[in-house]
Design a protein around this motif. Structure first.
Motif, short mmCIF file in Angstrom:
data_model
loop_
_atom_site.label_atom_id
_atom_site.label_comp_id
_atom_site.label_asym_id
_atom_site.label_seq_id
_atom_site.Cartn_x
_atom_site.Cartn_y
_atom_site.Cartn_z
N ALA A 86 1.10 -1.37 -0.22
CA ALA A 86 -0.13 0.11 -0.37
C ALA A 86 1.23 1.22 0.13
N GLU A 87 -0.05 2.17 -0.68
CA GLU A 87 0.86 3.38 -0.62
C GLU A 87 0.40 4.40 0.01
N ILE A 88 0.32 5.70 0.25
CA ILE A 88 -0.69 6.47 1.05
C ILE A 88 0.24 7.57 0.55
N VAL A 89 -0.08 8.83 -0.99
CA VAL A 89 -0.05 9.32 -1.30
C VAL A 89 -0.59 11.26 -1.07
N LEU A 90 -0.04 12.11 -0.72
CA LEU A 90 -0.43 13.24 -0.12
C LEU A 90 0.36 14.24 -1.11
N ARG A 91 -0.03 14.97 -2.12
CA ARG A 91 0.11 16.37 -2.46
C ARG A 91 -0.41 17.72 -2.60
N ALA A 92 -0.31 18.41 -2.56
CA ALA A 92 -0.68 19.78 -2.86
C ALA A 92 0.25 20.55 -3.93
N SER A 93 -0.38 20.75 -5.00
CA SER A 93 -0.24 21.86 -5.70
C SER A 93 0.57 23.43 -5.80
N VAL A 94 0.60 23.89 -6.74
CA VAL A 94 1.63 25.66 -6.59
C VAL A 94 0.35 25.96 -6.10
N LYS A 95 -1.76 25.70 -6.52
CA LYS A 95 -2.26 26.68 -6.20
C LYS A 95 -2.78 27.08 -4.80
N ASP A 96 -2.91 25.99 -4.31
CA ASP A 96 -2.79 25.30 -2.58
C ASP A 96 -2.08 26.08 -1.91
N LEU A 97 -0.41 25.95 -2.54
CA LEU A 97 0.18 26.27 -1.71
C LEU A 97 0.27 27.67 -1.63
N ALA A 98 0.28 28.31 -2.53
CA ALA A 98 0.51 29.75 -2.82
C ALA A 98 -0.53 30.41 -2.47
N LEU A 119 -4.96 33.73 0.12
CA LEU A 119 -6.09 34.54 -1.55
C LEU A 119 -7.39 33.73 -0.37
N PRO A 120 -7.88 34.39 -0.57
CA PRO A 120 -9.17 33.84 -0.24
C PRO A 120 -9.96 32.74 -1.35
N SER A 121 -9.38 31.33 -1.05
CA SER A 121 -9.88 31.14 -1.68
C SER A 121 -11.04 29.15 -0.43
N LYS A 122 -12.16 28.65 -0.82
CA LYS A 122 -12.21 28.24 0.27
C LYS A 122 -11.63 26.16 -0.15
N ASN A 123 -11.08 26.20 -1.08
CA ASN A 123 -10.82 25.28 -2.20
C ASN A 123 -9.20 24.48 -1.70
N LEU A 124 -8.84 25.44 -0.28
CA LEU A 124 -7.84 24.86 -0.31
C LEU A 124 -6.70 23.83 -0.12
N GLY A 125 -5.73 22.53 -0.06
CA GLY A 125 -6.02 21.31 0.38
C GLY A 125 -5.26 20.65 -0.31
#
Length: 173
Positions: free
Chosen positions: A60-72, A78-84
């Motif tokens: 099993a491999e658990i993968v967690l990823r954050a995009s530049v949009k989420d990180l920045a 920045l006002p966003s309701k969908n960061l994660g």
């Protein structure tokens, strides 16, 4: 003062609980760990791979990823309701009878996960080697992003991963 990102907080939470399953509970054996910053597309990836302690043939491999949009968006507030972060679980299992085993895998994982997931199975073999066994890469993608509000769900999530590993180990040709 430094404020950890959603990604960092989730990574530490996952890492701590998975390492406890290995070192304290001895239920699993960690086989690989990745903590990567991809500068080409500015993403963060964390992955931790493991097997059940007594069944090393399915991983099993658990993968967690954050995009530049989420990180920045988070760092710049920045006002966003969908960061994660995106969450994916990958299982790797040898299969012999593709049609039968893949159908059983699909049915079993849909029962275990019940939620809004996208399930993909990719079957492969090494060219010019006798194909008595195939590798099945089973990917469980969660359609919704996760954030710190989901920290309390990590233990239950890991229970589902362990249950999936047990079921996958039991599925025979």
């Amino acid at each position: 003062m430094y404020d950890p990102t959603i990604f960092e907080n989730l990574k530490v939470a996952f890492e701590n609980q998975v390492y406890d399953l290995d070192n304290v509970d001895r239920k699993i054996m960690i086989t690989n760990r990745v903590d990567r910053m991809d500068f080409a597309i500015m993403t963060r990836d964390f992955a931790i791979q493991f097997t059940l302690a007594d069944h090393p043939h399915v991983t099993a491999e658990i993968v967690l990823r954050a995009s530049v949009k989420d990180l920045a968006g988070e760092i710049l507030e920045l006002p966003s309701k969908n960061l994660g972060c995106l969450l994916v679980v990958r299982f790797n299992k040898p299969v012999q009878n593709v049609a039968v085993q893949c159908k059983r895998i699909e049915q079993a994982l849909n029962i275990i996960w019940e939620t809004d997931i996208q399930l993909t199975q990719t079957v492969s073999f090494v060219y010019e080697q006798e194909a008595s066994s195939y590798q099945n890469l089973i990917e469980v993608k969660f359609k919704s992003k996760i954030n710190e509000e989901h920290m309390g769900d990590i233990a239950e999530f890991l229970d589902h991963v362990l249950e999936s590993l047990e079921v996958l180990n039991d599925i025979e040709a």
